[in-house]
Write an enzyme that holds these catalytic residues in place. Sequence first.
Site, mmCIF file in Angstrom:
data_model
loop_
_atom_site.group_PDB
_atom_site.id
_atom_site.type_symbol
_atom_site.label_atom_id
_atom_site.label_comp_id
_atom_site.label_asym_id
_atom_site.label_seq_id
_atom_site.Cartn_x
_atom_site.Cartn_y
_atom_site.Cartn_z
ATOM 1 N N HIS A 193 0.817 -1.220 0.000
ATOM 2 C CA HIS A 193 0.000 0.000 0.000
ATOM 3 C C HIS A 193 0.843 1.259 0.000
ATOM 4 C CE1 HIS A 193 -3.236 -2.882 0.962
ATOM 5 N NE2 HIS A 193 -3.837 -2.114 0.091
ATOM 6 N N ASP A 210 -4.172 -8.850 -3.863
ATOM 7 C CA ASP A 210 -4.244 -9.895 -2.843
ATOM 8 C C ASP A 210 -4.411 -11.265 -3.457
ATOM 9 O OD1 ASP A 210 -3.882 -8.714 -0.293
ATOM 10 O OD2 ASP A 210 -5.736 -7.611 -0.630
ATOM 11 N N GLU A 253 -10.751 -11.563 -3.880
ATOM 12 C CA GLU A 253 -9.304 -11.437 -3.691
ATOM 13 C C GLU A 253 -8.706 -12.587 -2.893
ATOM 14 O OE1 GLU A 253 -8.497 -7.640 -1.862
ATOM 15 O OE2 GLU A 253 -10.152 -7.818 -0.476
HETATM 16 C C1 PEP Z 1 -6.406 -5.774 -4.274
HETATM 17 O O1 PEP Z 1 -6.163 -6.562 -3.364
HETATM 18 O O2 PEP Z 1 -6.167 -6.002 -5.477
HETATM 19 C C2 PEP Z 1 -7.029 -4.478 -3.985
HETATM 20 C C3 PEP Z 1 -7.403 -3.672 -4.950
HETATM 21 O O3 PEP Z 1 -7.133 -4.107 -2.686
HETATM 22 P P1 PEP Z 1 -5.882 -3.584 -1.819
HETATM 23 O O4 PEP Z 1 -4.743 -3.314 -2.745
HETATM 24 O O5 PEP Z 1 -6.343 -2.370 -1.112
HETATM 25 O O6 PEP Z 1 -5.618 -4.725 -0.888
HETATM 26 MG MG MG Z 2 -6.968 -6.250 -1.432
#
Ligand code: PEP
Ligand code: MG
Length: 587
Positions: A198, A464, A440
């Site tokens: 993130h 994920d 996910e």
């Molecule tokens: C993902 O997991 O692809 C997603 C968009 O959520 P995040 O990146 O916030 O986990």
């Molecule tokens: Mg995610």
Amino acid sequence: MANSRREVVLNGIAASPGLAMGKAVVFAKRDVRVPFRRIEQSEIEGEIARLHAAVDESKRQLGETRDKVAAEMGESYARIFDAHMMILEDSRTMAEVESKIKSGFNAEFAFNSVFLKHEKDLWEKGDVYIRDRAGDIRDVRKRVLSNLSGTRKLSQDLSELQTDVIVIAHDLSPADTAQMRKERVLAFATDIGGRTSHTAIMARSLEIPAVVGLQNVSSRVSDGDTVIVDGNRGKVIVSPTPETEEKYKLEMQRYASFTTGLLKFKDLPAMTIDGHSIMLSANIESHEEVQSVIEHGAQGIGLYRTEFIYIGREGLPTEDEQYEIYRSVAEAIKPEPVIIRTMDLGGDKFLSAFESPKEMNPYLGWRGIRFCLARKDIFKTQLRAILRASAVGNVKIMYPMISGLDELIEANQVLEEVKEDLRSEGMKFDEACEVGIMVETPSAVVIAPELARHVKFFSIGSNDLIQYTLAADRGNEKVAYLYEPLHPSVLRLIKQTIDVAKESGIWVGLCGEMSSDLVCAFILLGMGIDELSASPYVVPAVKDMVRSVYFSDAQRIATTALETTDPARIRQMVLECIGREFPDMLL
Ligand code: PEP
Ligand code: MG
């Protein structure tokens, strides 16, 4: 002197595109520094007074946090801070620290060595409960040390940077990164991290070039060194020669004109040459990004990550505070939709009150919908705010991290209860507000037919889905070589999800970083995805790619890709078909 040093090129992971050159500011490892000094007899009294002042300040801070947490999250959570307070009130341990100071050591060193010894003793006893106590002592130790040395939080330092700098750090949390201001931070580079952490995602939102996973950049660079961060190729150049500087200045100009050039497609539809359209939306992490979504020509917000409303602050946001935020986004983007994802805390994003979670595997732990269903009070407040905002725009709700049918059914029940409360209070909301889930986890893919009966849409969270399918931590540079979006197991799970959605009559999008990688986006297009949601600045490039290819080619290559075990071969096939030049970062 920076420029008398030899040029050094470090290779890492391209985390956020763009190029920048400037002077470095280095934030080394996050652990608190412990100065060591032998002291004179005459200094002892002063050092003991400093110790007491830092302990008193720590107690004051703990009391304040305790009260806030008790009011907002309940007594059981507040008890963590009682345990911390008791440690500081233990007169025997404090007497030990004082006697160490009296034997000729400065307060920081004396305090740290006594507390560290207790921590180690407890840790070595091995029992889980006792180890938790060791963790408490560590938290208290760090708090007192930072009060003793006046160390401030990294995020505070980042938000207060005055001049244009390149930030070099061992690690940056998503909350630290959120504090950066584009006007001050030209780029950043870190020792650890992965492309879909993130922190990297946040950098792309803020349009700050970044390279992560460089292993030792924080020890190779000193404050004031000239540094080039090449976020397109994942390189950091320390003390560049005049020739390298010149080369990069030219490249910066070329990159700037490439990105502005793409904006000319912004108002055209994302339609292939042979007339197949997809919806192209954008991801945001903050309500302040809505303007950027509009400027880059996205058709709405495919993922609003709401976690940043919760982290990096003391206490929880109120319903009205959240309502104002969601309302402003819904109003600014309407009639286009905004998909508001309910908080996906855990993993690498934590509420400040739980800054150091005790989980061994936070990505497999108390995350996303699991946290929401355990803390329905916090969840309901958010759902109320989102539903109220649905009265003024095109709002959809999405739950993260669904791994079982029961979770989805329970979340929908909570939503119904909240709707009932709002109705009885006479509050307006959109009765037809659509609900969807992130797909996910591999488990969600397998039970997709059952899940589809309870939702209006799926949005595939590839960030994920890849890490859970390939068992490769998305934030760990050491296993980044395994984190492969074009791995056949990932592609087949995605295709399975798309097929189930179509058979079930619901729409399906993808909001992970695969949407921002033009090769992956091409394959997804060919698999029949209805929507792609990417970082706002990538939307024009994805649109350009979609507009320059045939859907029939994408379908053919996607079918081959599903049977191909070599990701490099897939990339090559797609690149030959796209036949256009894009920066490395997007391919
Ligand atoms: C993902 O997991 O692809 C997603 C968009 O959520 P995040 O990146 O916030 O986990
Ligand atoms: Mg995610």
